[in-house]
Design a protein around this motif. Structure first.
Motif, PDB file in Angstrom:
ATOM      1  N   SER A 132      82.851  14.232  54.958  1.00 49.94           N
ATOM      2  CA  SER A 132      81.353  14.662  55.170  1.00 49.94           C
ATOM      3  C   SER A 132      80.479  14.255  53.857  1.00 49.94           C
ATOM      4  N   GLY A 133      79.339  14.116  54.029  1.00 50.80           N
ATOM      5  CA  GLY A 133      78.159  13.871  52.920  1.00 50.80           C
ATOM      6  C   GLY A 133      78.368  15.060  51.982  1.00 50.80           C
ATOM      7  N   ALA A 134      78.486  16.287  52.549  1.00 52.05           N
ATOM      8  CA  ALA A 134      78.657  17.671  51.484  1.00 52.05           C
ATOM      9  C   ALA A 134      79.822  17.189  50.694  1.00 52.05           C
ATOM     10  N   LYS A 135      80.958  17.045  51.175  1.00 54.15           N
ATOM     11  CA  LYS A 135      82.007  17.106  50.467  1.00 54.15           C
ATOM     12  C   LYS A 135      81.946  15.810  49.477  1.00 54.15           C
ATOM     13  N   ARG A 136      81.434  14.775  49.698  1.00 50.38           N
ATOM     14  CA  ARG A 136      81.177  13.798  48.852  1.00 50.38           C
ATOM     15  C   ARG A 136      80.367  13.914  47.798  1.00 50.38           C
ATOM     16  N   ALA A 137      79.467  14.494  48.251  1.00 51.58           N
ATOM     17  CA  ALA A 137      78.503  14.914  47.064  1.00 51.58           C
ATOM     18  C   ALA A 137      79.093  16.115  46.029  1.00 51.58           C
ATOM     19  N   ALA A 138      79.891  16.888  46.782  1.00 54.54           N
ATOM     20  CA  ALA A 138      80.669  17.964  45.734  1.00 54.54           C
ATOM     21  C   ALA A 138      81.333  17.184  44.494  1.00 54.54           C
ATOM     22  N   ASP A 139      82.039  16.136  45.319  1.00 58.19           N
ATOM     23  CA  ASP A 139      83.219  15.228  44.568  1.00 58.19           C
ATOM     24  C   ASP A 139      82.115  14.684  43.474  1.00 58.19           C
ATOM     25  N   ASP A 140      81.022  14.343  43.744  1.00 61.57           N
ATOM     26  CA  ASP A 140      80.253  13.617  42.762  1.00 61.57           C
ATOM     27  C   ASP A 140      79.764  14.444  41.640  1.00 61.57           C
ATOM     28  N   LEU A 141      79.378  15.659  42.208  1.00 64.92           N
ATOM     29  CA  LEU A 141      78.965  16.586  41.123  1.00 64.92           C
ATOM     30  C   LEU A 141      80.040  16.860  39.887  1.00 64.92           C
ATOM     31  N   THR A 142      81.257  16.851  40.402  1.00 61.56           N
ATOM     32  CA  THR A 142      82.245  16.853  39.503  1.00 61.56           C
ATOM     33  C   THR A 142      82.428  15.750  38.429  1.00 61.56           C
ATOM     34  N   LYS A 143      82.163  14.477  39.130  1.00 66.89           N
ATOM     35  CA  LYS A 143      82.148  13.285  38.268  1.00 66.89           C
ATOM     36  C   LYS A 143      81.087  13.317  37.190  1.00 66.89           C
ATOM     37  N   GLN A 144      79.779  13.808  37.591  1.00 60.78           N
ATOM     38  CA  GLN A 144      78.570  13.908  36.970  1.00 60.78           C
ATOM     39  C   GLN A 144      78.852  14.962  35.773  1.00 60.78           C
ATOM     40  N   LEU A 145      79.634  15.950  36.038  1.00 60.40           N
ATOM     41  CA  LEU A 145      79.968  16.826  34.890  1.00 60.40           C
ATOM     42  C   LEU A 145      80.694  16.392  33.941  1.00 60.40           C
ATOM     43  N   ALA A 146      81.755  15.532  34.418  1.00 63.04           N
ATOM     44  CA  ALA A 146      82.859  15.253  33.526  1.00 63.04           C
ATOM     45  C   ALA A 146      82.189  14.168  32.467  1.00 63.04           C
ATOM     46  N   LYS A 147      81.411  13.233  33.198  1.00 65.21           N
ATOM     47  CA  LYS A 147      80.483  12.444  32.253  1.00 65.21           C
ATOM     48  C   LYS A 147      79.592  13.082  31.307  1.00 65.21           C
ATOM     49  N   THR A 148      78.965  14.274  31.646  1.00 61.20           N
ATOM     50  CA  THR A 148      78.192  14.764  30.607  1.00 61.20           C
ATOM     51  C   THR A 148      79.137  15.279  29.436  1.00 61.20           C
ATOM     52  N   ARG A 149      80.177  15.987  29.750  1.00 62.53           N
ATOM     53  CA  ARG A 149      80.898  16.653  28.832  1.00 62.53           C
ATOM     54  C   ARG A 149      81.640  15.818  27.724  1.00 62.53           C
ATOM     55  N   THR A 150      81.439  14.329  28.193  1.00 65.21           N
ATOM     56  CA  THR A 150      81.914  13.292  27.259  1.00 65.21           C
ATOM     57  C   THR A 150      80.893  12.645  26.483  1.00 65.21           C
ATOM     58  N   ALA A 151      79.806  13.019  26.791  1.00 69.18           N
ATOM     59  CA  ALA A 151      78.765  12.583  25.801  1.00 69.18           C
ATOM     60  C   ALA A 151      79.044  12.167  24.309  1.00 69.18           C
ATOM     61  N   GLU A 152      78.841  11.001  23.950  1.00 65.51           N
ATOM     62  CA  GLU A 152      79.243  10.338  23.009  1.00 65.51           C
ATOM     63  C   GLU A 152      78.520  11.128  21.543  1.00 65.51           C
ATOM     64  N   GLY A 153      79.354  11.834  20.570  1.00 66.45           N
ATOM     65  CA  GLY A 153      78.759  12.559  19.433  1.00 66.45           C
ATOM     66  C   GLY A 153      78.294  14.071  19.879  1.00 66.45           C
ATOM     67  N   ALA A 154      78.472  14.315  21.175  1.00 67.48           N
ATOM     68  CA  ALA A 154      78.195  15.900  21.296  1.00 67.48           C
ATOM     69  C   ALA A 154      78.917  17.057  20.725  1.00 67.48           C
ATOM     70  N   LYS A 155      78.099  17.719  20.433  1.00 68.20           N
ATOM     71  CA  LYS A 155      78.683  18.947  19.634  1.00 68.20           C
ATOM     72  C   LYS A 155      78.238  20.317  20.042  1.00 68.20           C
ATOM     73  N   LYS A 156      79.182  21.384  20.157  1.00 63.53           N
ATOM     74  CA  LYS A 156      78.916  22.688  20.582  1.00 63.53           C
ATOM     75  C   LYS A 156      78.527  22.693  22.012  1.00 63.53           C
ATOM     76  N   ILE A 157      79.659  22.082  22.851  1.00 65.50           N
ATOM     77  CA  ILE A 157      79.444  21.907  24.261  1.00 65.50           C
ATOM     78  C   ILE A 157      79.759  23.147  25.113  1.00 65.50           C
ATOM     79  N   ALA A 158      78.753  23.720  25.864  1.00 60.55           N
ATOM     80  CA  ALA A 158      79.087  24.722  26.471  1.00 60.55           C
ATOM     81  C   ALA A 158      78.808  24.375  28.053  1.00 60.55           C
TER      82      ALA A 158
END
Length: 258
Positions: A132-158
């Motif tokens: 479903s579109g909702a499930k695919r969106a939920a999967d993408d949300l997880t991917k976007q968060l993973a990408k944000t967590r690995t921002a180059e040079g990021a410190k004090k990630i919360a």
């Protein structure tokens, strides 16, 4: 002697009748069973029904540069180079769209404040094979968060969930040093139906100006994210109204001319 032989023949003939009937009866039963077995084996096997995926909730995305009000843009990016924003390049704006604003508020000898705001939208259709579109969106949300967590040079990630923004949302904050200055970042990734909204807001003080508060950056990011999420529903409501309006249906004159 002849009479005895004739009598014997008649006795044997009569004795054979029940035997033939029994054999015929067995042959009949056997044939019925074979036909039944053949019928059973020839019947197609029962296939498990596959449930259809739920239809996608949203068919449209908002204009990304209008998804956040001018008032909010003015507040978050006081000296934006363009209040209209800079749209992201997209080959299909009904599936992926984005816009950004940035500006430097120059306070002379007191230094300057830099702010940058970016919002991105991604919409997913329902697909029998992909889900479903909702499930695919939920999967993408997880991917976007993973990408944000690995921002180059990021410190004090919360990272933590945030309520009141879409059906599910997570906030990620971190510090980043670039161009010789300390930046405060806040990213909100939210899902509403089959759409994902990713909003990032950051700021820094230049020329001796004070670094903005991380709490203030996050608060402003959440405010803008709520507007962006609401814009998805508004865009689809407007599309539905347009389709159901009288002007959207053929006029009587056009019908009569056909």
């Amino acid at each position: 002697m002849h009479r005895s032989a004739s009598r014997l023949t008649r006795i044997l003939a009569c004795a054979a009748v029940p035997v033939m009937l029994v054999v015929a009866g067995c042959s009949s039963d056997s044939g019925s069973k074979k036909e039944s077995d053949a019928s059973s084996s020839s019947a197609p096997g029962a296939k498990k029904s596959v449930a259809a995926v739920a239809p996608a909730k949203f068919a449209e995305l908002p204009d990304p540069c209008k998804a956040i009000s001018t008032k909010t843009i003015t507040s978050l990016v006081p000296k934006a180079k363009s209040k209209a924003g800079s749209p992201a390049t997209s080959s299909d704006t009904s599936a992926r769209a984005g816009c950004s604003w940035n500006g430097l508020d120059d306070n002379g000898v007191k230094g300057s404040q830099y702010r940058w705001l970016d919002v991105g939208f991604t919409r997913f259709d329902s697909d029998q094979a992909l889900g479903s579109g909702a499930k695919r969106a939920a999967d993408d949300l997880t991917k976007q968060l993973a990408k944000t967590r690995t921002a180059e040079g990021a410190k004090k990630i919360a990272e933590s969930p945030v309520s009141g923004i879409g059906e599910q949302a997570t906030k990620v904050t971190y510090d980043l040093n670039k161009t010789g200055e300390d930046f405060k970042y806040a990213t909100i990734v939210a899902r509403t139906g089959n759409a994902v909204v990713t909003l990032t807001y950051n700021g820094a003080g230049y020329a001796g100006a004070k670094t903005p508060s991380g709490a203030d950056i996050l608060k402003d990011a959440e405010k803008a994210a709520k507007e962006a999420v609401a814009a998805v529903a508004d865009a689809n409501a407007a599309a539905d109204d347009k389709q159901s309006s009288p002007s959207a249906s053929p006029s009587k004159s056009s019908k009569s001319s056909n």
